[in-house]
Motif scaffolding. Sequence first.
Motif, PDB file in Angstrom:
ATOM      1  N   ASN A 136       7.328  21.177 -20.458  1.00 58.28           N
ATOM      2  CA  ASN A 136       7.860  20.993 -19.098  1.00 58.28           C
ATOM      3  C   ASN A 136       9.117  20.128 -19.117  1.00 58.28           C
ATOM      4  OD1 ASN A 136       5.819  22.504 -17.899  1.00 58.28           O
ATOM      5  ND2 ASN A 136       4.568  20.733 -17.383  1.00 58.28           N
ATOM      6  N   ARG A 137       9.069  19.055 -19.888  1.00 58.37           N
ATOM      7  CA  ARG A 137      10.210  18.136 -19.956  1.00 58.37           C
ATOM      8  C   ARG A 137      11.436  18.828 -20.545  1.00 58.37           C
ATOM      9  NH1 ARG A 137       8.018  14.857 -22.966  1.00 58.37           N
ATOM     10  NH2 ARG A 137       7.023  13.572 -21.356  1.00 58.37           N
ATOM     11  N   THR A 138      11.227  19.633 -21.575  1.00 53.17           N
ATOM     12  CA  THR A 138      12.352  20.332 -22.199  1.00 53.17           C
ATOM     13  C   THR A 138      12.966  21.333 -21.239  1.00 53.17           C
ATOM     14  OG1 THR A 138      11.246  20.105 -24.356  1.00 53.17           O
ATOM     15  CG2 THR A 138      13.092  21.642 -24.230  1.00 53.17           C
ATOM     16  N   LEU A 139      12.134  22.050 -20.502  1.00 55.74           N
ATOM     17  CA  LEU A 139      12.628  23.002 -19.513  1.00 55.74           C
ATOM     18  C   LEU A 139      13.462  22.291 -18.456  1.00 55.74           C
ATOM     19  CD1 LEU A 139      12.590  25.959 -18.496  1.00 55.74           C
ATOM     20  CD2 LEU A 139      10.565  25.353 -17.152  1.00 55.74           C
ATOM     21  N   ARG A 140      12.980  21.151 -17.988  1.00 61.08           N
ATOM     22  CA  ARG A 140      13.713  20.392 -16.973  1.00 61.08           C
ATOM     23  C   ARG A 140      15.017  19.828 -17.547  1.00 61.08           C
ATOM     24  NH1 ARG A 140       8.253  17.272 -14.785  1.00 61.08           N
ATOM     25  NH2 ARG A 140       7.177  19.203 -14.170  1.00 61.08           N
ATOM     26  N   TYR A 141      14.979  19.406 -18.803  1.00 64.26           N
ATOM     27  CA  TYR A 141      16.164  18.862 -19.465  1.00 64.26           C
ATOM     28  C   TYR A 141      17.240  19.934 -19.618  1.00 64.26           C
ATOM     29  CZ  TYR A 141      18.957  17.091 -23.406  1.00 64.26           C
ATOM     30  OH  TYR A 141      19.980  16.704 -24.238  1.00 64.26           O
ATOM     31  N   ILE A 142      16.820  21.113 -20.058  1.00 63.64           N
ATOM     32  CA  ILE A 142      17.766  22.207 -20.306  1.00 63.64           C
ATOM     33  C   ILE A 142      18.344  22.746 -18.999  1.00 63.64           C
ATOM     34  CG2 ILE A 142      18.000  24.559 -21.207  1.00 63.64           C
ATOM     35  CD1 ILE A 142      17.768  22.414 -23.386  1.00 63.64           C
ATOM     36  N   THR A 143      17.507  22.851 -17.961  1.00 63.59           N
ATOM     37  CA  THR A 143      17.943  23.464 -16.698  1.00 63.59           C
ATOM     38  C   THR A 143      18.343  22.434 -15.644  1.00 63.59           C
ATOM     39  OG1 THR A 143      15.719  23.523 -15.706  1.00 63.59           O
ATOM     40  CG2 THR A 143      16.347  25.380 -17.120  1.00 63.59           C
ATOM     41  N   LYS A 144      18.384  21.147 -16.053  1.00 66.26           N
ATOM     42  CA  LYS A 144      18.686  20.077 -15.085  1.00 66.26           C
ATOM     43  C   LYS A 144      17.738  20.136 -13.886  1.00 66.26           C
ATOM     44  CE  LYS A 144      23.527  19.489 -16.396  1.00 66.26           C
ATOM     45  NZ  LYS A 144      23.422  20.239 -17.665  1.00 66.26           N
ATOM     46  N   SER A 145      16.468  20.407 -14.182  1.00 68.94           N
ATOM     47  CA  SER A 145      15.356  20.457 -13.219  1.00 68.94           C
ATOM     48  C   SER A 145      15.427  21.632 -12.237  1.00 68.94           C
ATOM     49  CB  SER A 145      15.237  19.135 -12.443  1.00 68.94           C
ATOM     50  OG  SER A 145      14.744  18.122 -13.282  1.00 68.94           O
ATOM     51  N   ARG A 146      16.251  22.619 -12.543  1.00 68.53           N
ATOM     52  CA  ARG A 146      16.232  23.830 -11.709  1.00 68.53           C
ATOM     53  C   ARG A 146      14.870  24.510 -11.838  1.00 68.53           C
ATOM     54  NH1 ARG A 146      19.847  29.340 -12.572  1.00 68.53           N
ATOM     55  NH2 ARG A 146      18.995  30.479 -10.775  1.00 68.53           N
ATOM     56  N   PHE A 147      14.338  24.517 -13.062  1.00 68.35           N
ATOM     57  CA  PHE A 147      12.976  25.000 -13.314  1.00 68.35           C
ATOM     58  C   PHE A 147      12.183  23.838 -13.891  1.00 68.35           C
ATOM     59  CE2 PHE A 147      15.781  28.709 -13.847  1.00 68.35           C
ATOM     60  CZ  PHE A 147      15.277  29.520 -12.840  1.00 68.35           C
ATOM     61  N   ARG A 148      10.920  23.697 -13.473  1.00 63.69           N
ATOM     62  CA  ARG A 148      10.179  22.482 -13.809  1.00 63.69           C
ATOM     63  C   ARG A 148       8.885  22.725 -14.575  1.00 63.69           C
ATOM     64  NH1 ARG A 148      11.877  18.076 -11.556  1.00 63.69           N
ATOM     65  NH2 ARG A 148       9.823  17.087 -11.587  1.00 63.69           N
ATOM     66  N   TYR A 149       8.333  23.933 -14.493  1.00 64.40           N
ATOM     67  CA  TYR A 149       7.024  24.181 -15.108  1.00 64.40           C
ATOM     68  C   TYR A 149       7.110  25.338 -16.094  1.00 64.40           C
ATOM     69  CZ  TYR A 149       5.700  21.108 -11.335  1.00 64.40           C
ATOM     70  OH  TYR A 149       5.627  20.044 -10.478  1.00 64.40           O
TER      71      TYR A 149
END
Length: 207
Positions: free
Chosen positions: A115-128
């Motif tokens: 989840n953290r990596t997804l938020r990091y890569i997308t600047k929290s556009r996607f979170r889960y």
Amino acid sequence: MDRRIKYLLVVDIETANIIEDAIAYDVGLKVTDRHGNSYHKESYMVADLFLENKDLLDTAYYKEKLPKYWEDYHEGTRKLVSFMTLWKAVNRIMAEYGITEVYAYNAHFDLSGLNRTLRYITKSRFRYFFPYGTKVFCIWHIACQTILLQKSFFKFVDKYNLLNSKGNVPTSAEVCYKYITYNPDFEEEHTGLADVEIETLILAKCL
């Protein structure tokens, strides 16, 4: 694909950065069932770190293993993809097999890291990372309630002097796998897919 089978997904990640803010650079996964059969498996190198954020990759806990990733990539045993490509591939695999249950050893760490990596890569556009409604189970928790309560496990630990430095009985995936295979010399590889392979067998033994 047999619709009578309940397919499960086992995942494992390796990370960079401090534990509390771990970012995944290696994601291994395997589609399995309650008996440990293998239906699909993947080993992903996260290109966002391997190619674009090497400073962060320098903080990897198993940094000394990184050259081996490139060897495996050139041999065709690992895929180098962006994290978004990886995310979409995992969602596609889960949809294809109708997977609603994900398993990992120390699942909180793996789920939080993804989840953290997804938020990091997308600047929290996607979170889960996993689709809504996915149930995530901890193999470690399951093992501690089943096979690691057996008297034979404690006898195994005692026989091969496996107590940790504090004198406690260890319950890591490595020790658990040593026990179920009766191989006290086994050493965990600490790479995504290799760890998924042993965790799949541990899960099957528990179930």
